[in-house]
Design a protein around this motif. Sequence first.
Motif, PDB file in Angstrom:
ATOM      1  N   PHE A  46       0.825  -1.084  -0.041  1.00  0.00           N
ATOM      2  CA  PHE A  46       0.173   0.069  -0.050  1.00  0.00           C
ATOM      3  C   PHE A  46       0.922   1.191   0.152  1.00  0.00           C
ATOM      4  O   PHE A  46       0.585   2.165  -0.804  1.00  0.00           O
ATOM      5  CB  PHE A  46      -0.945  -0.036   1.443  1.00  0.00           C
ATOM      6  CG  PHE A  46      -2.233  -0.762   0.981  1.00  0.00           C
ATOM      7  CD1 PHE A  46      -3.129  -0.188   0.037  1.00  0.00           C
ATOM      8  CD2 PHE A  46      -2.215  -2.073   1.498  1.00  0.00           C
ATOM      9  CE1 PHE A  46      -4.446  -1.046   0.003  1.00  0.00           C
ATOM     10  CE2 PHE A  46      -3.596  -2.560   1.414  1.00  0.00           C
ATOM     11  CZ  PHE A  46      -4.624  -2.205   0.391  1.00  0.00           C
ATOM     12  N   ARG A  47       1.997   1.280   0.748  1.00  0.00           N
ATOM     13  CA  ARG A  47       3.098   2.471   0.954  1.00  0.00           C
ATOM     14  C   ARG A  47       3.697   2.639  -0.487  1.00  0.00           C
ATOM     15  O   ARG A  47       3.732   3.867  -0.944  1.00  0.00           O
ATOM     16  CB  ARG A  47       3.845   2.068   1.861  1.00  0.00           C
ATOM     17  CG  ARG A  47       3.526   2.447   3.262  1.00  0.00           C
ATOM     18  CD  ARG A  47       4.180   2.316   4.391  1.00  0.00           C
ATOM     19  NE  ARG A  47       5.647   2.312   4.100  1.00  0.00           N
ATOM     20  CZ  ARG A  47       6.445   1.601   4.605  1.00  0.00           C
ATOM     21  NH1 ARG A  47       6.125   0.594   5.590  1.00  0.00           N
ATOM     22  NH2 ARG A  47       7.891   1.714   4.606  1.00  0.00           N
ATOM     23  N   ILE A  48       3.707   1.584  -1.228  1.00  0.00           N
ATOM     24  CA  ILE A  48       4.443   1.484  -2.625  1.00  0.00           C
ATOM     25  C   ILE A  48       3.492   2.207  -3.507  1.00  0.00           C
ATOM     26  O   ILE A  48       3.706   3.204  -4.295  1.00  0.00           O
ATOM     27  CB  ILE A  48       5.051   0.267  -3.169  1.00  0.00           C
ATOM     28  CG1 ILE A  48       6.073  -0.330  -2.191  1.00  0.00           C
ATOM     29  CG2 ILE A  48       5.250   0.293  -4.380  1.00  0.00           C
ATOM     30  CD1 ILE A  48       6.734  -1.705  -2.315  1.00  0.00           C
ATOM     31  N   ALA A  49       2.129   1.762  -3.367  1.00  0.00           N
ATOM     32  CA  ALA A  49       1.166   2.291  -4.436  1.00  0.00           C
ATOM     33  C   ALA A  49       0.942   3.694  -4.249  1.00  0.00           C
ATOM     34  O   ALA A  49       0.859   4.462  -4.952  1.00  0.00           O
ATOM     35  CB  ALA A  49       0.084   1.296  -4.294  1.00  0.00           C
ATOM     36  N   ARG A  50       0.897   4.037  -2.797  1.00  0.00           N
ATOM     37  CA  ARG A  50       0.771   5.483  -2.436  1.00  0.00           C
ATOM     38  C   ARG A  50       1.817   6.494  -3.135  1.00  0.00           C
ATOM     39  O   ARG A  50       1.692   7.302  -3.726  1.00  0.00           O
ATOM     40  CB  ARG A  50       0.581   5.776  -1.213  1.00  0.00           C
ATOM     41  CG  ARG A  50      -0.733   5.742  -0.593  1.00  0.00           C
ATOM     42  CD  ARG A  50      -1.162   5.862   0.843  1.00  0.00           C
ATOM     43  NE  ARG A  50      -0.231   5.375   1.776  1.00  0.00           N
ATOM     44  CZ  ARG A  50      -0.497   4.348   2.435  1.00  0.00           C
ATOM     45  NH1 ARG A  50      -1.620   3.505   2.354  1.00  0.00           N
ATOM     46  NH2 ARG A  50       0.439   3.949   3.420  1.00  0.00           N
ATOM     47  N   LEU A  51       3.212   5.752  -3.075  1.00  0.00           N
ATOM     48  CA  LEU A  51       4.287   6.596  -3.474  1.00  0.00           C
ATOM     49  C   LEU A  51       4.230   6.757  -4.977  1.00  0.00           C
ATOM     50  O   LEU A  51       4.662   7.816  -5.297  1.00  0.00           O
ATOM     51  CB  LEU A  51       5.556   5.730  -3.130  1.00  0.00           C
ATOM     52  CG  LEU A  51       6.857   6.318  -3.468  1.00  0.00           C
ATOM     53  CD1 LEU A  51       7.054   7.690  -2.933  1.00  0.00           C
ATOM     54  CD2 LEU A  51       7.997   5.313  -3.212  1.00  0.00           C
ATOM     55  N   PHE A  52       3.656   5.832  -5.762  1.00  0.00           N
ATOM     56  CA  PHE A  52       3.813   5.956  -7.129  1.00  0.00           C
ATOM     57  C   PHE A  52       2.338   6.229  -7.691  1.00  0.00           C
ATOM     58  O   PHE A  52       2.246   6.443  -8.859  1.00  0.00           O
ATOM     59  CB  PHE A  52       4.256   4.550  -7.895  1.00  0.00           C
ATOM     60  CG  PHE A  52       5.651   4.358  -7.545  1.00  0.00           C
ATOM     61  CD1 PHE A  52       6.549   4.997  -8.483  1.00  0.00           C
ATOM     62  CD2 PHE A  52       6.070   3.389  -6.771  1.00  0.00           C
ATOM     63  CE1 PHE A  52       7.952   4.935  -8.120  1.00  0.00           C
ATOM     64  CE2 PHE A  52       7.576   3.180  -6.474  1.00  0.00           C
ATOM     65  CZ  PHE A  52       8.405   3.882  -7.172  1.00  0.00           C
ATOM     66  N   GLY A  53       1.509   6.695  -6.803  1.00  0.00           N
ATOM     67  CA  GLY A  53       0.075   7.299  -7.058  1.00  0.00           C
ATOM     68  C   GLY A  53      -0.536   5.958  -8.112  1.00  0.00           C
ATOM     69  O   GLY A  53      -1.166   6.642  -9.150  1.00  0.00           O
ATOM     70  N   ALA A  54      -0.471   4.924  -7.727  1.00  0.00           N
ATOM     71  CA  ALA A  54      -1.070   3.839  -8.562  1.00  0.00           C
ATOM     72  C   ALA A  54      -1.900   2.974  -7.566  1.00  0.00           C
ATOM     73  O   ALA A  54      -1.524   2.803  -6.496  1.00  0.00           O
ATOM     74  CB  ALA A  54      -0.062   3.167  -9.456  1.00  0.00           C
ATOM     75  N   ARG A  55      -2.551   2.021  -8.249  1.00  0.00           N
ATOM     76  CA  ARG A  55      -3.039   0.706  -7.431  1.00  0.00           C
ATOM     77  C   ARG A  55      -2.148  -0.171  -7.227  1.00  0.00           C
ATOM     78  O   ARG A  55      -1.377  -0.373  -8.163  1.00  0.00           O
ATOM     79  CB  ARG A  55      -4.477   0.340  -8.102  1.00  0.00           C
ATOM     80  CG  ARG A  55      -5.463   1.370  -8.069  1.00  0.00           C
ATOM     81  CD  ARG A  55      -6.734   1.183  -8.930  1.00  0.00           C
ATOM     82  NE  ARG A  55      -6.276   0.150 -10.100  1.00  0.00           N
ATOM     83  CZ  ARG A  55      -7.390  -0.734 -10.590  1.00  0.00           C
ATOM     84  NH1 ARG A  55      -8.395  -0.988 -10.198  1.00  0.00           N
ATOM     85  NH2 ARG A  55      -7.004  -1.305 -11.924  1.00  0.00           N
TER      86      ARG A  55
END
Length: 71
Positions: A46-55
């Motif tokens: 989830f943190r990775i997804a938030r960082l890259f602005g993706a699901r």
Amino acid sequence: MRNRLKVLRAERAWSQADAAARLQISRQSFNAIETGKFDPSLPLAFRIARLFGARIEDIFEDPDVDARATA
């Protein structure tokens, strides 16, 4: 598990160390995730997804899903 981390990171001109620092993990951990040697925990995904602005599902691909779809 395959992922798009290298592409997403390159689009931002970040090194693995840059991405790792933003995620507060080691560069070695980020490298292991990016190269598919280690699957991230759900909170880290989830943190990775938030960082890259993706699901999450837009970053990580489950190879078993492809196998089930063609079976």
